[in-house]
Design a protein around this motif. Sequence first.
Motif, PDB file in Angstrom:
ATOM      1  N   VAL A   1      -6.166  17.461  -4.185  1.00 59.41           N
ATOM      2  CA  VAL A   1      -5.164  17.543  -3.115  1.00 59.41           C
ATOM      3  C   VAL A   1      -3.822  17.986  -3.692  1.00 59.41           C
ATOM      4  O   VAL A   1      -3.116  18.813  -3.098  1.00 59.41           O
ATOM      5  N   MET A   2      -3.483  17.473  -4.876  1.00 53.85           N
ATOM      6  CA  MET A   2      -2.215  17.859  -5.496  1.00 53.85           C
ATOM      7  C   MET A   2      -2.203  19.343  -5.827  1.00 53.85           C
ATOM      8  O   MET A   2      -1.191  20.026  -5.625  1.00 53.85           O
TER       9      MET A   2
ATOM     10  N   GLU B   1      12.573  14.007   0.374  1.00 51.39           N
ATOM     11  CA  GLU B   1      12.126  13.583   1.706  1.00 51.39           C
ATOM     12  C   GLU B   1      10.977  14.458   2.207  1.00 51.39           C
ATOM     13  O   GLU B   1       9.977  13.962   2.726  1.00 51.39           O
ATOM     14  N   LYS B   2      11.132  15.762   2.034  1.00 58.76           N
ATOM     15  CA  LYS B   2      10.094  16.687   2.495  1.00 58.76           C
ATOM     16  C   LYS B   2       8.807  16.522   1.686  1.00 58.76           C
ATOM     17  O   LYS B   2       7.704  16.628   2.229  1.00 58.76           O
TER      18      LYS B   2
ATOM     19  N   TYR C   1       3.261  14.560   1.345  1.00 59.52           N
ATOM     20  CA  TYR C   1       2.283  13.647   0.740  1.00 59.52           C
ATOM     21  C   TYR C   1       1.597  12.802   1.810  1.00 59.52           C
ATOM     22  O   TYR C   1       0.381  12.612   1.780  1.00 59.52           O
ATOM     23  N   LYS C   2       2.385  12.286   2.746  1.00 57.71           N
ATOM     24  CA  LYS C   2       1.799  11.460   3.806  1.00 57.71           C
ATOM     25  C   LYS C   2       0.892  12.282   4.706  1.00 57.71           C
ATOM     26  O   LYS C   2      -0.164  11.810   5.121  1.00 57.71           O
ATOM     27  N   GLU C   3       1.311  13.506   4.988  1.00 63.04           N
ATOM     28  CA  GLU C   3       0.513  14.372   5.854  1.00 63.04           C
ATOM     29  C   GLU C   3      -0.843  14.712   5.235  1.00 63.04           C
ATOM     30  O   GLU C   3      -1.866  14.710   5.911  1.00 63.04           O
TER      31      GLU C   3
ATOM     32  N   PRO D   1       0.716   9.717  -5.340  1.00 61.69           N
ATOM     33  CA  PRO D   1       1.126  10.151  -6.677  1.00 61.69           C
ATOM     34  C   PRO D   1       0.756   9.173  -7.800  1.00 61.69           C
ATOM     35  O   PRO D   1       0.513   9.603  -8.922  1.00 61.69           O
ATOM     36  N   MET D   2       0.688   7.891  -7.515  1.00 60.82           N
ATOM     37  CA  MET D   2       0.433   6.909  -8.575  1.00 60.82           C
ATOM     38  C   MET D   2      -1.045   6.535  -8.700  1.00 60.82           C
ATOM     39  O   MET D   2      -1.398   5.686  -9.503  1.00 60.82           O
ATOM     40  N   LEU D   3      -1.898   7.170  -7.939  1.00 56.73           N
ATOM     41  CA  LEU D   3      -3.309   6.795  -7.909  1.00 56.73           C
ATOM     42  C   LEU D   3      -4.006   7.006  -9.253  1.00 56.73           C
ATOM     43  O   LEU D   3      -4.899   6.249  -9.614  1.00 56.73           O
TER      44      LEU D   3
END
Length: 133
Positions: free
Chosen positions: A50-51, A74-75, A80-82, A87-89
Amino acid sequence: MELLANALSLILQPCYDLTGNWWVSILLFTVIVKVILMPLALWCQKNAIVMVELMPDLNRLKIKYFGDSETIGEKQNELYKEKHYHPMLSLIPLAIQVIILFGLVDVIHGITDGGAPGTEFLGMVPVEDGGAS
């Protein structure tokens, strides 16, 4: 840590009962742990994919809002939410493996301190002379 060591010894002891050799039982234990952690590793791999898919969008954001790091942040978070990116997974499997390693060290110390046969070289620390203590 002792609670973790007791839980891990419940996995390691049947491996020893099956093989009769501590070295092979530790290898078998490692394979079992890797199989157990496989779903988590796959989840992290999907997150990494995904990244990679998000990189062009993130680069566009950085170009569009150049110099405004607050808006970029912010964007990025919205993106990331969308896309359901965390990021920390990638740190979770690493943390679990470190915890298992510390517990396994306690288990191995318990085995070697008990003088179990076949553990003559497990847990030995080299001395200055190049020999084993």
